[in-house]
Design a protein around this motif. Structure first.
Motif, PDB file in Angstrom:
ATOM      1  N   MET A   1       0.855  -1.187   0.000  1.00 48.37           N
ATOM      2  CA  MET A   1       0.000   0.000   0.000  1.00 48.37           C
ATOM      3  C   MET A   1       0.894   1.240   0.000  1.00 48.37           C
ATOM      4  N   ARG A   2       0.444   2.259  -0.667  1.00 53.25           N
ATOM      5  CA  ARG A   2       1.230   3.487  -0.785  1.00 53.25           C
ATOM      6  C   ARG A   2       0.289   4.692  -0.739  1.00 53.25           C
ATOM      7  N   PHE A   3       0.673   5.719   0.013  1.00 54.48           N
ATOM      8  CA  PHE A   3      -0.178   6.904   0.062  1.00 54.48           C
ATOM      9  C   PHE A   3       0.652   8.186   0.057  1.00 54.48           C
ATOM     10  N   LEU A   4       0.013   9.256  -0.404  1.00 53.60           N
ATOM     11  CA  LEU A   4       0.575  10.600  -0.354  1.00 53.60           C
ATOM     12  C   LEU A   4      -0.188  11.375   0.704  1.00 53.60           C
ATOM     13  N   ILE A   5       0.518  12.131   1.529  1.00 53.84           N
ATOM     14  CA  ILE A   5      -0.166  12.945   2.529  1.00 53.84           C
ATOM     15  C   ILE A   5       0.404  14.359   2.515  1.00 53.84           C
ATOM     16  N   GLY A   6      -0.505  15.343   2.418  1.00 59.55           N
ATOM     17  CA  GLY A   6      -0.105  16.742   2.366  1.00 59.55           C
ATOM     18  C   GLY A   6      -0.789  17.552   3.458  1.00 59.55           C
ATOM     19  N   GLY A   7      -0.535  18.842   3.446  1.00 57.55           N
ATOM     20  CA  GLY A   7      -1.045  19.734   4.482  1.00 57.55           C
ATOM     21  C   GLY A   7      -2.399  20.326   4.164  1.00 57.55           C
ATOM     22  N   ASP A   8      -2.544  21.619   4.445  1.00 56.49           N
ATOM     23  CA  ASP A   8      -3.845  22.278   4.403  1.00 56.49           C
ATOM     24  C   ASP A   8      -4.367  22.460   2.979  1.00 56.49           C
ATOM     25  N   LEU A   9      -5.658  22.174   2.824  1.00 55.06           N
ATOM     26  CA  LEU A   9      -6.340  22.290   1.538  1.00 55.06           C
ATOM     27  C   LEU A   9      -7.534  23.222   1.684  1.00 55.06           C
ATOM     28  N   VAL A  10      -7.501  24.344   0.968  1.00 56.73           N
ATOM     29  CA  VAL A  10      -8.640  25.269   0.875  1.00 56.73           C
ATOM     30  C   VAL A  10      -8.709  25.766  -0.561  1.00 56.73           C
ATOM     31  N   LEU A  11      -9.848  25.554  -1.201  1.00 56.40           N
ATOM     32  CA  LEU A  11     -10.019  25.972  -2.590  1.00 56.40           C
ATOM     33  C   LEU A  11     -10.991  27.143  -2.677  1.00 56.40           C
ATOM     34  N   ASP A  12     -10.607  28.138  -3.448  1.00 55.85           N
ATOM     35  CA  ASP A  12     -11.434  29.327  -3.660  1.00 55.85           C
ATOM     36  C   ASP A  12     -11.266  29.751  -5.111  1.00 55.85           C
ATOM     37  N   GLU A  13     -12.226  29.366  -5.942  1.00 58.43           N
ATOM     38  CA  GLU A  13     -12.104  29.586  -7.379  1.00 58.43           C
ATOM     39  C   GLU A  13     -11.951  31.054  -7.738  1.00 58.43           C
ATOM     40  N   GLU A  14     -12.429  31.950  -6.883  1.00 57.51           N
ATOM     41  CA  GLU A  14     -12.312  33.379  -7.154  1.00 57.51           C
ATOM     42  C   GLU A  14     -10.849  33.829  -7.202  1.00 57.51           C
ATOM     43  N   LEU A  39      -3.778   6.216  -2.180  1.00 54.44           N
ATOM     44  CA  LEU A  39      -4.543   7.173  -1.387  1.00 54.44           C
ATOM     45  C   LEU A  39      -3.843   8.526  -1.383  1.00 54.44           C
ATOM     46  N   LEU A  40      -4.597   9.591  -1.645  1.00 57.95           N
ATOM     47  CA  LEU A  40      -4.092  10.955  -1.509  1.00 57.95           C
ATOM     48  C   LEU A  40      -4.837  11.599  -0.342  1.00 57.95           C
ATOM     49  N   VAL A  41      -4.070  12.046   0.655  1.00 63.35           N
ATOM     50  CA  VAL A  41      -4.640  12.574   1.895  1.00 63.35           C
ATOM     51  C   VAL A  41      -4.255  14.045   2.064  1.00 63.35           C
ATOM     52  N   ALA A  42      -5.208  14.868   2.497  1.00 66.27           N
ATOM     53  CA  ALA A  42      -4.928  16.272   2.780  1.00 66.27           C
ATOM     54  C   ALA A  42      -5.796  16.724   3.947  1.00 66.27           C
ATOM     55  N   ASN A  43      -5.459  17.861   4.513  1.00 65.65           N
ATOM     56  CA  ASN A  43      -6.232  18.423   5.621  1.00 65.65           C
ATOM     57  C   ASN A  43      -7.219  19.460   5.087  1.00 65.65           C
ATOM     58  N   LEU A  44      -8.503  19.180   5.189  1.00 63.07           N
ATOM     59  CA  LEU A  44      -9.524  20.122   4.732  1.00 63.07           C
ATOM     60  C   LEU A  44      -9.652  21.230   5.770  1.00 63.07           C
ATOM     61  N   GLU A  45      -9.037  22.356   5.488  1.00 65.59           N
ATOM     62  CA  GLU A  45      -8.847  23.402   6.488  1.00 65.59           C
ATOM     63  C   GLU A  45     -10.069  24.277   6.706  1.00 65.59           C
ATOM     64  N   ALA A  46     -11.076  24.168   5.857  1.00 64.61           N
ATOM     65  CA  ALA A  46     -12.264  25.005   6.013  1.00 64.61           C
ATOM     66  C   ALA A  46     -13.514  24.207   5.668  1.00 64.61           C
ATOM     67  N   PRO A  47     -14.627  24.476   6.361  1.00 69.07           N
ATOM     68  CA  PRO A  47     -15.860  23.755   6.074  1.00 69.07           C
ATOM     69  C   PRO A  47     -16.389  24.077   4.680  1.00 69.07           C
TER      70      PRO A  47
END
Length: 379
Positions: A1-14, A39-47
């Motif tokens: 098994m192999r996975f990637l893990i990163g930090g904070d994720l917040v997307l704002d198309e504007e 598996l690609l893992v990230a921290n969803l930093e905003a609701p």
């Protein structure tokens, strides 16, 4: 098994105004596919919510539009225990869970009756990989039994023990959202907590929150990454270091119960918005800095010297918010410039302040009193 893990994720198309490229994760997703990453893992930093009922708190309340879930496709798992997930209360958390479920994205970090501590389980033929997501407490808690998993060392110890009792061959990844923002030196409490969690039986400990990349050390054979920085946090006026993140490529070997960790550096291009891997020259420079930070964190004398310097640079600003009855723009700067704390720290006053904050039981009295006042004002 192999996975990637990163930090904070917040997307704002504007933020992407002027760019036609909406597939900002394409290069990372290609790496994922080409290398057989599961598996690609990230921290969803905003609701993810349309709610306008923001939590009253010291910092900003942030959120993401439900439409942003489409641009997250390719991310398989998000950690939800962080200081912004309750920015829109229980409503925002519920909306987030519904949006992720509709988008086919798994999550962990929310307590529920069917888990030990809100963990996510990735099953493999040889065993399971468990992901536990916890965070230092700010305004990110709920009065319900299904709120955010907080950074309670005893709760993490209990969860690891129960997982090991149920599945001895399991490997456990503990993701901690904590630390001092924009500090490359982990706080003493975070450093100690991560090492204790590693001693409890975690296979990997990963941190984020500071928005900058920090050291990776091996503590008794357990890798600890003290800050991955941001994975992809779309922001118009990004501070220095904001757009660079650490992405860990982790290979799982159940036969000997270890994880092999390979650090990769990624950077968001502010013009195109695309997240790309750093070029060779920049990567070498960044990895050299990580190696230097590792030497500091791993050596007590070097570490405490570095932390003293780091904390000294922030003390006046922090202290100003504790003693001033009214907060205004430039207050912290004025304290720093004029070294005003000395006027609030005559001998006896200094002794009492230090004792009330440093002593755990005294601190509980202060925190409980402030929480009562907060609840009274925000019913």
């Amino acid at each position: 098994m192999r996975f990637l893990i990163g930090g904070d994720l917040v997307l704002d198309e504007e933020v992407l105004e002027g760019s036609n490229n909406r597939e900002v994760l394409a290069e990372v997703l290609k790496y994922k596919e080409d290398n057989g990453v599961d598996l690609l893992v990230a921290n969803l930093e905003a609701p993810i919510t349309k709610s306008n009922n923001a939590t009253k708190k010291s910092g900003p309340a942030i959120k993401q539009k439900p439409s942003e879930v489409d641009r997250m496709k390719g991310v398989d798992l998000v950690t939800l225990s962080n200081n912004h997930m309750y920015d829109y209360g229980d409503e925002g958390l519920r909306d987030t869970l519904e949006a992720l479920d509709a988008g086919g994205i798994s999550s962990c970090g929310v307590l529920n009756k069917n888990s030990f501590y809100g963990e996510y389980i990735y099953p493999c033929d040889e065993g399971c990989v468990y992901f536990i997501s916890v965070s230092e407490q700010e305004f990110n808690y709920s009065k319900t039994d299904e709120g955010i998993a907080s950074l309670s060392v005893l709760s993490v110890y209990d969860a690891i023990g129960k997982i090991k009792a149920k599945d001895e061959a399991s490997l456990i990844v503990v993701v901690v959202h904590g630390g001092v923002e924009f500090s490359k030196v982990p706080s003493p409490s975070l450093r100690e907590t991560c090492r204790v969690i590693a001693s409890f039986g975690a296979s990997l400990v990963v941190c984020h929150h500071s928005h900058v990349v920090s050291a990776i050390e091996s503590y008794n054979g357990v890798p600890i990454a003290y800050s991955l920085g941001n994975f992809l946090f779309e922001k118009k006026k990004a501070p220095q270091g904001w757009n660079v993140g650490l992405l860990l490529d982790v290979k799982v070997d159940f036969s000997c119960g270890v994880l092999e960790v390979y650090p990769l550096l990624v950077e968001r291009n502010p013009e195109s918005g695309v997240l790309a891997f750093l070029g060779e020259t920049a990567s070498v420079k960044a990895l050299d800095e990580l190696e230097n930070l590792k030497l500091i964190v791993s050596n007590d004398e070097l570490y405490y010297d570095a932390w003293l310097t780091e904390s000294k640079s922030r003390f006046e600003s922090y202290f100003s918010k504790l003693v001033s009855p009214v907060l205004f723009s430039g207050l912290g700067f004025a304290f720093e410039k004029l070294k005003l704390s000395k006027y609030f720290l005559f001998d006896k006053s200094l002794y009492y302040k230090l004792n009330l904050i440093r002593n755990q039981s005294h601190r509980d009295v202060i925190v409980s009193g402030l929480e009562r006042e907060y609840e009274k004002r925000n019913k």
